[in-house]
Design a protein around this motif. Structure first.
Motif, mmCIF file in Angstrom:
data_model
loop_
_atom_site.group_PDB
_atom_site.id
_atom_site.type_symbol
_atom_site.label_atom_id
_atom_site.label_comp_id
_atom_site.label_asym_id
_atom_site.label_seq_id
_atom_site.Cartn_x
_atom_site.Cartn_y
_atom_site.Cartn_z
ATOM 1 N N VAL A 5 0.543 -1.044 0.290
ATOM 2 C CA VAL A 5 -0.509 0.134 0.327
ATOM 3 C C VAL A 5 0.973 1.123 -0.094
ATOM 4 O O VAL A 5 2.498 1.179 0.667
ATOM 5 C CB VAL A 5 -1.206 0.087 0.937
ATOM 6 N N PRO A 6 0.138 2.713 -0.532
ATOM 7 C CA PRO A 6 1.629 3.908 -1.024
ATOM 8 C C PRO A 6 1.766 3.981 1.000
ATOM 9 O O PRO A 6 0.620 3.871 1.572
ATOM 10 C CB PRO A 6 0.148 4.256 -1.282
ATOM 11 N N VAL A 7 3.225 4.701 0.623
ATOM 12 C CA VAL A 7 3.610 4.791 1.775
ATOM 13 C C VAL A 7 3.685 6.972 1.368
ATOM 14 O O VAL A 7 4.745 6.792 0.171
ATOM 15 C CB VAL A 7 5.016 4.602 2.107
ATOM 16 N N LEU A 8 3.634 7.692 1.863
ATOM 17 C CA LEU A 8 3.885 8.998 1.987
ATOM 18 C C LEU A 8 5.189 9.493 2.128
ATOM 19 O O LEU A 8 5.265 9.083 3.856
ATOM 20 C CB LEU A 8 2.976 9.990 2.701
ATOM 21 N N ALA A 9 6.516 9.283 1.572
ATOM 22 C CA ALA A 9 7.439 9.926 1.883
ATOM 23 C C ALA A 9 7.512 11.249 1.877
ATOM 24 O O ALA A 9 7.830 11.758 1.303
ATOM 25 C CB ALA A 9 7.960 9.320 1.201
ATOM 26 N N ILE A 10 8.088 12.655 2.868
ATOM 27 C CA ILE A 10 8.377 13.229 2.806
ATOM 28 C C ILE A 10 9.790 14.264 2.955
ATOM 29 O O ILE A 10 10.350 13.673 4.871
ATOM 30 C CB ILE A 10 7.537 14.165 3.989
ATOM 31 N N HIS A 11 10.245 14.683 2.288
ATOM 32 C CA HIS A 11 11.775 15.167 1.992
ATOM 33 C C HIS A 11 12.295 16.259 2.830
ATOM 34 O O HIS A 11 11.413 16.579 3.521
ATOM 35 C CB HIS A 11 12.410 15.228 0.644
ATOM 36 N N GLY A 12 14.081 17.150 3.170
ATOM 37 C CA GLY A 12 13.498 17.692 4.328
ATOM 38 C C GLY A 12 14.126 18.527 3.377
ATOM 39 O O GLY A 12 13.235 19.199 2.307
ATOM 40 N N VAL A 13 14.709 19.845 4.617
ATOM 41 C CA VAL A 13 14.643 21.488 4.227
ATOM 42 C C VAL A 13 15.759 22.058 2.776
ATOM 43 O O VAL A 13 14.489 22.545 2.164
ATOM 44 C CB VAL A 13 14.921 21.754 5.356
ATOM 45 N N THR A 14 15.998 21.254 1.914
ATOM 46 C CA THR A 14 17.253 21.693 1.070
ATOM 47 C C THR A 14 16.675 20.192 -0.220
ATOM 48 O O THR A 14 17.759 20.867 -0.507
ATOM 49 C CB THR A 14 18.304 21.898 1.487
ATOM 50 N N SER A 15 16.249 19.874 0.049
ATOM 51 C CA SER A 15 15.918 18.618 -0.511
ATOM 52 C C SER A 15 14.798 18.644 -1.713
ATOM 53 O O SER A 15 14.667 19.056 -1.796
ATOM 54 C CB SER A 15 15.903 17.128 -0.010
ATOM 55 N N ASN A 16 14.877 17.209 -2.065
ATOM 56 C CA ASN A 16 13.477 16.705 -3.213
ATOM 57 C C ASN A 16 13.239 15.752 -3.507
ATOM 58 O O ASN A 16 13.360 14.669 -2.318
ATOM 59 C CB ASN A 16 13.969 17.269 -4.779
ATOM 60 N N LEU A 32 14.698 29.217 5.365
ATOM 61 C CA LEU A 32 14.795 29.619 6.107
ATOM 62 C C LEU A 32 13.350 29.910 7.018
ATOM 63 O O LEU A 32 13.179 29.896 8.175
ATOM 64 C CB LEU A 32 15.326 31.495 6.095
ATOM 65 N N SER A 33 11.645 29.754 6.682
ATOM 66 C CA SER A 33 10.922 29.906 7.243
ATOM 67 C C SER A 33 10.893 28.816 7.896
ATOM 68 O O SER A 33 9.920 28.399 8.936
ATOM 69 C CB SER A 33 9.844 30.560 6.041
ATOM 70 N N ASP A 34 10.565 27.335 6.907
ATOM 71 C CA ASP A 34 10.396 25.881 7.602
ATOM 72 C C ASP A 34 11.855 25.888 8.625
ATOM 73 O O ASP A 34 11.319 25.011 9.363
ATOM 74 C CB ASP A 34 10.748 24.876 6.319
ATOM 75 N N ALA A 35 12.832 26.627 8.571
ATOM 76 C CA ALA A 35 14.000 26.093 9.430
ATOM 77 C C ALA A 35 13.179 26.772 10.777
ATOM 78 O O ALA A 35 13.878 26.037 11.927
ATOM 79 C CB ALA A 35 15.374 26.593 8.986
ATOM 80 N N GLU A 36 13.412 28.136 10.890
ATOM 81 C CA GLU A 36 12.363 28.666 11.931
ATOM 82 C C GLU A 36 11.287 28.569 12.438
ATOM 83 O O GLU A 36 11.902 27.455 13.688
ATOM 84 C CB GLU A 36 12.263 30.407 11.290
ATOM 85 N N ASP A 37 10.163 27.193 11.318
ATOM 86 C CA ASP A 37 9.607 26.762 12.225
ATOM 87 C C ASP A 37 10.344 25.429 13.406
ATOM 88 O O ASP A 37 9.487 25.345 14.049
ATOM 89 C CB ASP A 37 8.704 25.996 11.038
ATOM 90 N N VAL A 38 11.052 25.090 12.691
ATOM 91 C CA VAL A 38 11.691 23.657 12.945
ATOM 92 C C VAL A 38 12.321 23.245 14.379
ATOM 93 O O VAL A 38 12.439 23.084 15.282
ATOM 94 C CB VAL A 38 12.476 23.153 12.706
ATOM 95 N N PHE A 39 12.800 24.980 14.932
ATOM 96 C CA PHE A 39 13.953 25.727 15.971
ATOM 97 C C PHE A 39 13.496 26.469 16.432
ATOM 98 O O PHE A 39 13.398 26.170 18.088
ATOM 99 C CB PHE A 39 15.109 25.868 15.515
ATOM 100 N N PHE A 40 12.215 27.125 16.345
ATOM 101 C CA PHE A 40 11.626 28.082 17.321
ATOM 102 C C PHE A 40 9.988 27.821 17.389
ATOM 103 O O PHE A 40 9.538 28.892 18.420
ATOM 104 C CB PHE A 40 12.280 29.573 16.666
ATOM 105 N N GLY A 41 9.922 26.822 16.709
ATOM 106 C CA GLY A 41 8.029 27.216 16.667
ATOM 107 C C GLY A 41 7.825 25.477 18.106
ATOM 108 O O GLY A 41 9.010 25.451 18.554
ATOM 109 N N GLU A 42 6.335 25.929 17.865
ATOM 110 C CA GLU A 42 5.587 24.917 19.633
ATOM 111 C C GLU A 42 5.359 23.619 18.389
ATOM 112 O O GLU A 42 5.434 23.200 17.477
ATOM 113 C CB GLU A 42 4.703 25.508 19.568
ATOM 114 N N SER A 43 5.231 22.499 18.732
ATOM 115 C CA SER A 43 5.449 21.321 18.260
ATOM 116 C C SER A 43 4.791 20.528 19.041
ATOM 117 O O SER A 43 4.367 20.412 20.614
ATOM 118 C CB SER A 43 6.772 19.985 18.282
#
Length: 288
Positions: free
Chosen positions: A30-41, A202-213
């Motif tokens: 069955v399909p798996v959703l695969a999500i890459h990283g901040v500067t990848s594809n 930069l927007s995504d990195a700010e979320d990762v390091f300084f956003g709420e999870s």
């Protein structure tokens, strides 16, 4: 294995601000959703496809990257998660296992906590659970912190060979002769320029390091695959043993983390050895 010989198809999925490019590789699972990283594809998953040809993978280019470079609007973990819901809807997928690498792991956590009915389980690859920001790092300092990754945007490359040489200078455990790496990097380039939005990074990195999870709200099974080092041998890992013990004490659904000896952040998925461990984790989540 030449990944270009494997069955795949690119689809276009409308999202706010444009359309995402989504590569779909169909196989026996069955399909798996695969999500890459901040500067990848989406070709970050080349090694997983080669190591686990039994897995069916849905692999978006996130907004601001590669085939989705032209998508307009602010990038954020929340926005990426909303985009992933659009991808699942467009492909007629109800609930899927989700694998996220690095920043993609944080997107996967956002998706699983905000749309829990769409996620059967998570595999987080050196990301997704809280990372301590480097000492003294502030949001204003992120451009300097990501200068090595963003430096490629200021220049034009004569071709994939030049880009490959540039990229591997900062990735000591990756093999410059690996055709899967070459294919991954070729997907970045159009006309010698890298299709990557610095604003999105930069927007995504700010979320990762300084956003709420909301990771403590994860209800389904969670597998964490992590590296021994960060960038090259003997560098501190993103997730030290003490942090892993803390996560397990707070999150009952987190299974025993799988630390891959002899790998750094990139090598957890951009090598056959790392991808094989990730594939096993995916199969274990899917078995539930």
């Amino acid at each position: 294995m030449d990944v270009t010989l494997m069955r795949s198809d690119f689809k276009t999925v409308p999202v706010d601000g444009g359309s995402l490019a989504v590569e779909v590789a169909e196989s026996d699972s069955v399909p798996v959703l695969a999500i890459h990283g901040v500067t990848s594809n989406c070709r970050l998953w080349n090694w997983l496809r080669a190591s686990a040809p039994d897995l069916s993978l849905v692999m978006p280019d996130l907004r601001g990257r590669a085939g989705s470079f032209g998508v307009r609007g602010r990038s954020s973990l929340r926005q990426h998660a909303e985009d992933m819901v659009r991808v699942l809807d467009a492909l007629g997928l109800d609930a899927v296992a989700v694998c996220g690498m690095s920043m993609g792991g944080f997107v996967a956590v956002e998706l699983a906590t905000e749309w829990p009915d769409r996620v059967r389980g998570l595999v987080l690859v050196d990301g997704g659970l809280p990372m301590s920001a480097p000492a003294g790092l502030t949001p204003e300092m992120l451009p300097a912190a990501f200068a090595p990754q963003l430096g490629r945007l200021a220049r034009s490359f004569e071709g994939v060979d030049e880009y490959l040489a540039y990229f591997t200078r900062n990735s000591p455990l990756l093999d410059p002769a690996d055709p899967l790496l070459r294919d991954n990097l070729a997907h970045d380039l159009v006309g010698g320029r890298v299709r990557l939005s610095s604003e999105a990074v930069l927007s995504d990195a700010e979320d990762v390091f300084f956003g709420e999870s909301s990771w403590l709200g994860l209800a389904g099974p969670v597998e964490l695959v992590c590296a021994e080092w960060s960038v090259g041998p003997d560098t501190p890992p993103a997730y030290p043993d003490g942090a892993l013990a803390g996560f397990r004490s707070q999150l009952p659904t987190l299974r025993e983390p799988r630390r891959i000896a002899g790998t750094d952040h990139a090598a957890t998925i951009m090598t056959h050895a790392g991808a094989a461990v990730v594939a096993d984790a995916i199969r274990d989540v899917m078995a539930d």
